[in-house]
Scaffold this motif. Structure first.
Motif, PDB file in Angstrom:
ATOM      1  N   LYS A   1      -5.813   7.411   2.920  1.00 42.96           N
ATOM      2  CA  LYS A   1      -7.228   7.245   2.595  1.00 42.96           C
ATOM      3  C   LYS A   1      -7.833   6.003   3.257  1.00 42.96           C
ATOM      4  O   LYS A   1      -9.001   5.695   3.036  1.00 42.96           O
ATOM      5  CB  LYS A   1      -7.407   7.194   1.085  1.00 42.96           C
TER       6      LYS A   1
ATOM      7  N   ARG B   1      -7.193   2.824   2.735  1.00 39.52           N
ATOM      8  CA  ARG B   1      -7.392   1.683   1.840  1.00 39.52           C
ATOM      9  C   ARG B   1      -6.729   0.405   2.351  1.00 39.52           C
ATOM     10  O   ARG B   1      -7.034  -0.677   1.880  1.00 39.52           O
ATOM     11  CB  ARG B   1      -6.859   2.005   0.450  1.00 39.52           C
ATOM     12  N   HIS B   2      -5.824   0.548   3.275  1.00 41.40           N
ATOM     13  CA  HIS B   2      -5.130  -0.615   3.824  1.00 41.40           C
ATOM     14  C   HIS B   2      -5.914  -1.272   4.962  1.00 41.40           C
ATOM     15  O   HIS B   2      -5.546  -2.339   5.434  1.00 41.40           O
ATOM     16  CB  HIS B   2      -3.741  -0.211   4.321  1.00 41.40           C
ATOM     17  N   CYS B   3      -7.005  -0.658   5.378  1.00 37.74           N
ATOM     18  CA  CYS B   3      -7.797  -1.176   6.499  1.00 37.74           C
ATOM     19  C   CYS B   3      -8.699  -2.322   6.052  1.00 37.74           C
ATOM     20  O   CYS B   3      -9.431  -2.200   5.076  1.00 37.74           O
ATOM     21  CB  CYS B   3      -8.642  -0.060   7.101  1.00 37.74           C
TER      22      CYS B   3
ATOM     23  N   PHE C   1       0.849  -1.187   0.000  1.00 39.39           N
ATOM     24  CA  PHE C   1       0.000   0.000   0.000  1.00 39.39           C
ATOM     25  C   PHE C   1       0.886   1.239   0.000  1.00 39.39           C
ATOM     26  O   PHE C   1       1.922   1.277   0.655  1.00 39.39           O
ATOM     27  CB  PHE C   1      -0.926  -0.006   1.221  1.00 39.39           C
TER      28      PHE C   1
ATOM     29  N   ASP D   1      -2.589   5.458  -0.087  1.00 37.73           N
ATOM     30  CA  ASP D   1      -3.510   4.409   0.345  1.00 37.73           C
ATOM     31  C   ASP D   1      -3.704   4.454   1.855  1.00 37.73           C
ATOM     32  O   ASP D   1      -4.828   4.341   2.354  1.00 37.73           O
ATOM     33  CB  ASP D   1      -2.988   3.024  -0.049  1.00 37.73           C
ATOM     34  N   HIS D   2      -2.608   4.624   2.573  1.00 43.28           N
ATOM     35  CA  HIS D   2      -2.677   4.706   4.037  1.00 43.28           C
ATOM     36  C   HIS D   2      -3.466   5.934   4.475  1.00 43.28           C
ATOM     37  O   HIS D   2      -4.288   5.847   5.389  1.00 43.28           O
ATOM     38  CB  HIS D   2      -1.275   4.723   4.660  1.00 43.28           C
TER      39      HIS D   2
ATOM     40  N   SER E   1      -5.420  -4.081   9.718  1.00 49.78           N
ATOM     41  CA  SER E   1      -4.972  -3.521   8.444  1.00 49.78           C
ATOM     42  C   SER E   1      -3.988  -4.490   7.795  1.00 49.78           C
ATOM     43  O   SER E   1      -3.483  -5.402   8.427  1.00 49.78           O
ATOM     44  CB  SER E   1      -4.317  -2.160   8.661  1.00 49.78           C
TER      45      SER E   1
END
Length: 94
Positions: free
Chosen positions: A25, A27-29, A18, A22-23, A35
């Protein structure tokens, strides 16, 4: 060719880490408490014998398995297609 038939020929792409964006926003969750460090997206019908894992216990990789929506039913749920073993779990893991 359907990947389910040609599964032995499928080579998964490498996990993509990621990015900073990404982090930022989220998106890694995976959940509100969990995560992932990287992600791999697999094609419809992909058969993955040995999914890529992190290099150490604190590094997780999310695997996204795309499904054919027309074959999704409540009696044939995609999660029934998974077989896994945890190391030392007493069920065949080592």
């Amino acid at each position: 060719t359907c990947l389910a038939v040609a599964g032995a020929h499928y080579t998964p792409p490498p996990a993509q880490p990621f990015t900073v964006e990404d982090h930022m926003k989220g998106r890694h969750c995976v959940t509100c408490k969990t995560s992932a460090h990287a992600i791999v997206e697999h094609s419809i019908g992909a058969i993955v014998e040995y999914p890529q894992t992190g290099r150490h216990a604190d590094e997780s990789i999310a695997h996204i398995f795309h499904i054919e929506p027309s074959t999704f039913t409540f009696t044939l749920h995609p999660k029934l297609s998974f077989q896994y073993s945890l190391l030392g779990d007493g069920h065949g893991g080592q």
